[in-house]
Design a protein around this motif. Structure first.
Motif, PDB file in Angstrom:
ATOM      1  N   ALA A 124      48.048   4.582  19.295  1.00 34.64           N
ATOM      2  CA  ALA A 124      48.100   3.153  19.624  1.00 34.64           C
ATOM      3  C   ALA A 124      46.921   2.705  20.490  1.00 34.64           C
ATOM      4  O   ALA A 124      46.532   1.540  20.443  1.00 34.64           O
ATOM      5  CB  ALA A 124      49.414   2.829  20.335  1.00 34.64           C
ATOM      6  N   GLU A 125      46.331   3.605  21.257  1.00 33.76           N
ATOM      7  CA  GLU A 125      45.215   3.237  22.130  1.00 33.76           C
ATOM      8  C   GLU A 125      43.872   3.213  21.403  1.00 33.76           C
ATOM      9  O   GLU A 125      42.951   2.551  21.837  1.00 33.76           O
ATOM     10  CB  GLU A 125      45.112   4.193  23.324  1.00 33.76           C
ATOM     11  N   GLY A 126      43.735   4.011  20.338  1.00 34.63           N
ATOM     12  CA  GLY A 126      42.466   4.046  19.614  1.00 34.63           C
ATOM     13  C   GLY A 126      42.262   5.352  18.884  1.00 34.63           C
ATOM     14  O   GLY A 126      43.205   6.024  18.489  1.00 34.63           O
ATOM     15  N   LEU A 127      40.990   5.703  18.721  1.00 35.44           N
ATOM     16  CA  LEU A 127      40.597   6.930  18.021  1.00 35.44           C
ATOM     17  C   LEU A 127      40.143   7.958  19.050  1.00 35.44           C
ATOM     18  O   LEU A 127      39.506   7.608  20.044  1.00 35.44           O
ATOM     19  CB  LEU A 127      39.434   6.643  17.067  1.00 35.44           C
ATOM     20  N   GLU A 128      40.455   9.216  18.782  1.00 35.07           N
ATOM     21  CA  GLU A 128      39.926  10.289  19.611  1.00 35.07           C
ATOM     22  C   GLU A 128      39.150  11.226  18.703  1.00 35.07           C
ATOM     23  O   GLU A 128      39.715  11.911  17.857  1.00 35.07           O
ATOM     24  CB  GLU A 128      41.044  11.042  20.331  1.00 35.07           C
ATOM     25  N   ASP A 129      37.840  11.195  18.879  1.00 34.12           N
ATOM     26  CA  ASP A 129      36.933  12.000  18.077  1.00 34.12           C
ATOM     27  C   ASP A 129      36.574  13.246  18.868  1.00 34.12           C
ATOM     28  O   ASP A 129      36.321  13.167  20.073  1.00 34.12           O
ATOM     29  CB  ASP A 129      35.681  11.169  17.779  1.00 34.12           C
ATOM     30  N   ARG A 130      36.570  14.397  18.187  1.00 32.97           N
ATOM     31  CA  ARG A 130      36.284  15.655  18.891  1.00 32.97           C
ATOM     32  C   ARG A 130      34.915  15.630  19.558  1.00 32.97           C
ATOM     33  O   ARG A 130      34.760  16.090  20.678  1.00 32.97           O
ATOM     34  CB  ARG A 130      36.347  16.822  17.906  1.00 32.97           C
ATOM     35  N   LEU A 131      33.920  15.095  18.899  1.00 32.37           N
ATOM     36  CA  LEU A 131      32.574  15.071  19.466  1.00 32.37           C
ATOM     37  C   LEU A 131      32.358  13.935  20.455  1.00 32.37           C
ATOM     38  O   LEU A 131      31.706  14.109  21.476  1.00 32.37           O
ATOM     39  CB  LEU A 131      31.533  14.924  18.348  1.00 32.37           C
ATOM     40  N   HIS A 132      32.874  12.761  20.138  1.00 33.37           N
ATOM     41  CA  HIS A 132      32.500  11.566  20.897  1.00 33.37           C
ATOM     42  C   HIS A 132      33.562  11.060  21.859  1.00 33.37           C
ATOM     43  O   HIS A 132      33.349  10.064  22.529  1.00 33.37           O
ATOM     44  CB  HIS A 132      32.082  10.463  19.926  1.00 33.37           C
ATOM     45  N   GLY A 133      34.712  11.726  21.940  1.00 33.49           N
ATOM     46  CA  GLY A 133      35.735  11.350  22.909  1.00 33.49           C
ATOM     47  C   GLY A 133      36.625  10.216  22.437  1.00 33.49           C
ATOM     48  O   GLY A 133      36.637   9.854  21.262  1.00 33.49           O
ATOM     49  N   GLY A 156      35.362  10.499   1.740  1.00 39.68           N
ATOM     50  CA  GLY A 156      35.702  10.802   3.124  1.00 39.68           C
ATOM     51  C   GLY A 156      36.230   9.570   3.822  1.00 39.68           C
ATOM     52  O   GLY A 156      36.620   8.591   3.202  1.00 39.68           O
ATOM     53  N   PHE A 157      36.220   9.627   5.127  1.00 45.08           N
ATOM     54  CA  PHE A 157      36.701   8.530   5.969  1.00 45.08           C
ATOM     55  C   PHE A 157      35.657   8.287   7.041  1.00 45.08           C
ATOM     56  O   PHE A 157      34.997   9.221   7.501  1.00 45.08           O
ATOM     57  CB  PHE A 157      38.036   8.910   6.616  1.00 45.08           C
ATOM     58  N   GLY A 158      35.507   7.040   7.442  1.00 44.39           N
ATOM     59  CA  GLY A 158      34.535   6.750   8.483  1.00 44.39           C
ATOM     60  C   GLY A 158      34.909   5.535   9.298  1.00 44.39           C
ATOM     61  O   GLY A 158      35.756   4.742   8.912  1.00 44.39           O
ATOM     62  N   TRP A 159      34.260   5.427  10.443  1.00 44.60           N
ATOM     63  CA  TRP A 159      34.457   4.286  11.326  1.00 44.60           C
ATOM     64  C   TRP A 159      33.154   3.956  12.022  1.00 44.60           C
ATOM     65  O   TRP A 159      32.224   4.761  12.059  1.00 44.60           O
ATOM     66  CB  TRP A 159      35.573   4.535  12.344  1.00 44.60           C
ATOM     67  N   GLY A 160      33.092   2.752  12.567  1.00 45.94           N
ATOM     68  CA  GLY A 160      31.909   2.326  13.291  1.00 45.94           C
ATOM     69  C   GLY A 160      32.308   1.543  14.530  1.00 45.94           C
ATOM     70  O   GLY A 160      33.418   1.018  14.621  1.00 45.94           O
ATOM     71  N   LEU A 161      31.393   1.467  15.472  1.00 43.89           N
ATOM     72  CA  LEU A 161      31.622   0.737  16.712  1.00 43.89           C
ATOM     73  C   LEU A 161      31.163  -0.715  16.563  1.00 43.89           C
ATOM     74  O   LEU A 161      30.351  -1.032  15.692  1.00 43.89           O
ATOM     75  CB  LEU A 161      30.843   1.389  17.853  1.00 43.89           C
ATOM     76  N   LYS A 162      31.674  -1.568  17.431  1.00 45.94           N
ATOM     77  CA  LYS A 162      31.195  -2.942  17.488  1.00 45.94           C
ATOM     78  C   LYS A 162      29.748  -2.911  17.973  1.00 45.94           C
ATOM     79  O   LYS A 162      29.340  -1.989  18.678  1.00 45.94           O
ATOM     80  CB  LYS A 162      32.053  -3.763  18.443  1.00 45.94           C
ATOM     81  N   PRO A 163      28.948  -3.908  17.603  1.00 44.70           N
ATOM     82  CA  PRO A 163      27.542  -3.924  18.036  1.00 44.70           C
ATOM     83  C   PRO A 163      27.418  -3.837  19.556  1.00 44.70           C
ATOM     84  O   PRO A 163      28.159  -4.471  20.299  1.00 44.70           O
ATOM     85  CB  PRO A 163      27.036  -5.281  17.514  1.00 44.70           C
ATOM     86  N   GLY A 164      26.473  -3.004  19.976  1.00 44.90           N
ATOM     87  CA  GLY A 164      26.211  -2.840  21.397  1.00 44.90           C
ATOM     88  C   GLY A 164      27.126  -1.864  22.119  1.00 44.90           C
ATOM     89  O   GLY A 164      26.943  -1.615  23.307  1.00 44.90           O
ATOM     90  N   ARG A 165      28.103  -1.302  21.443  1.00 45.17           N
ATOM     91  CA  ARG A 165      29.033  -0.353  22.080  1.00 45.17           C
ATOM     92  C   ARG A 165      28.524   1.067  21.870  1.00 45.17           C
ATOM     93  O   ARG A 165      27.852   1.368  20.893  1.00 45.17           O
ATOM     94  CB  ARG A 165      30.437  -0.488  21.496  1.00 45.17           C
ATOM     95  N   ARG A 166      28.900   1.944  22.803  1.00 41.54           N
ATOM     96  CA  ARG A 166      28.508   3.355  22.723  1.00 41.54           C
ATOM     97  C   ARG A 166      29.744   4.217  22.934  1.00 41.54           C
ATOM     98  O   ARG A 166      30.627   3.864  23.710  1.00 41.54           O
ATOM     99  CB  ARG A 166      27.490   3.673  23.803  1.00 41.54           C
ATOM    100  N   PRO A 167      29.807   5.370  22.259  1.00 40.35           N
ATOM    101  CA  PRO A 167      30.946   6.267  22.498  1.00 40.35           C
ATOM    102  C   PRO A 167      30.829   6.895  23.887  1.00 40.35           C
ATOM    103  O   PRO A 167      29.738   6.971  24.454  1.00 40.35           O
ATOM    104  CB  PRO A 167      30.810   7.314  21.394  1.00 40.35           C
ATOM    105  N   PRO A 168      31.953   7.354  24.442  1.00 40.49           N
ATOM    106  CA  PRO A 168      31.909   7.918  25.798  1.00 40.49           C
ATOM    107  C   PRO A 168      31.139   9.228  25.907  1.00 40.49           C
ATOM    108  O   PRO A 168      30.599   9.531  26.966  1.00 40.49           O
ATOM    109  CB  PRO A 168      33.376   8.120  26.164  1.00 40.49           C
ATOM    110  N   ARG A 169      31.081  10.019  24.830  1.00 39.20           N
ATOM    111  CA  ARG A 169      30.354  11.295  24.878  1.00 39.20           C
ATOM    112  C   ARG A 169      29.301  11.328  23.776  1.00 39.20           C
ATOM    113  O   ARG A 169      29.519  10.831  22.681  1.00 39.20           O
ATOM    114  CB  ARG A 169      31.314  12.467  24.676  1.00 39.20           C
ATOM    115  N   LEU A 170      28.192  11.943  24.058  1.00 37.42           N
ATOM    116  CA  LEU A 170      27.097  12.162  23.114  1.00 37.42           C
ATOM    117  C   LEU A 170      26.653  10.892  22.384  1.00 37.42           C
ATOM    118  O   LEU A 170      26.597  10.852  21.152  1.00 37.42           O
ATOM    119  CB  LEU A 170      27.484  13.242  22.094  1.00 37.42           C
ATOM    120  N   PRO A 171      26.289   9.831  23.117  1.00 39.95           N
ATOM    121  CA  PRO A 171      25.892   8.597  22.436  1.00 39.95           C
ATOM    122  C   PRO A 171      24.605   8.739  21.622  1.00 39.95           C
ATOM    123  O   PRO A 171      24.458   8.093  20.584  1.00 39.95           O
ATOM    124  CB  PRO A 171      25.732   7.591  23.576  1.00 39.95           C
ATOM    125  N   THR A 172      23.686   9.593  22.060  1.00 35.82           N
ATOM    126  CA  THR A 172      22.446   9.780  21.302  1.00 35.82           C
ATOM    127  C   THR A 172      22.735  10.446  19.968  1.00 35.82           C
ATOM    128  O   THR A 172      22.203  10.033  18.934  1.00 35.82           O
ATOM    129  CB  THR A 172      21.434  10.605  22.121  1.00 35.82           C
TER     130      THR A 172
END
Length: 186
Positions: free
Chosen positions: A96-105, A124-140
């Motif tokens: 309910a809170e969101g997605l938890e990705d093994r690499l990106h948190g 496969g399956f995929g997702w993307g962030l809103k413009p200007g957002r960064r994942p909490p881990r390994l953003p590069t």
């Protein structure tokens, strides 16, 4: 006679019981998708074998430096693949809170721009962030993956069907249960 007719019509035995509407199903609390460990181990073995063959043939090569460099990179890829297969955590969890990705948190739904199941040559399956957002881990790493995936026509973060337990449709359904408004084709 009229009094009998009225009594018969109002009799509880003749009146159908009102049907109760089924309660809407609550989305599952958390759905986890794990890597396909046997396939990852086979991939690891193949990459390690290619690296070993390259190292074996490197001394006889006309220019051994590129061969040795390629073998080292393949060996590193094999080590990372083996590590991914040994990791017990799910590659993706949806709640309910969101997605938890093994690499990106953990990525809250407020930062997810879209998700989709994809078919074709690379199901496969995929997702993307809103413009200007960064994942909490390994953003590069996320930006590098997003660049290459987008050039290939895939969502910025993708999970291959063959390397993940659970179909792309099941992943999309888990997300849809919480945020149907985010399903899209971006």
């Amino acid at each position: 006679v009229d009094s009998l007719r009225g009594a018969a019509l109002s009799s509880p035995a003749r009146r159908p019981a009102p049907e109760a509407e089924p309660a809407p199903e609550a989305p599952p609390a958390r759905v986890e998708f794990h890597p396909h460990r046997p396939k990852l181990r086979i991939l690891t073995a193949l990459v390690a074998l290619i690296a070993a063959v390259l190292m074996w043939n490197a001394p006889g090569a006309e220019t051994p430096a590129p061969v040795i460099g390629t073998a080292i990179l393949l060996g590193l890829g094999a080590a990372l693949s083996w590590r991914a297969a040994a990791d017990p955590r799910p590659v993706l969890a949806v709640d309910a809170e969101g997605l938890e990705d093994r690499l990106h948190g953990r990525v809250p739904w407020s930062e997810v721009g879209f998700f989709r199941a994809q078919g074709g040559l690379a199901p496969g399956f995929g997702w993307g962030l809103k413009p200007g957002r960064r994942p909490p881990r390994l953003p590069t790493l996320f930006r590098v993956q997003a660049t290459f995936n987008t050039l290939s026509g895939l969502p910025p973060r993708s999970y291959r069907r063959k390397l993940t337990l659970g179909s792309p449709e099941e992943m999309a359904a888990a997300c849809r249960a919480h945020r149907p408004d985010l399903e899209g084709t971006r």
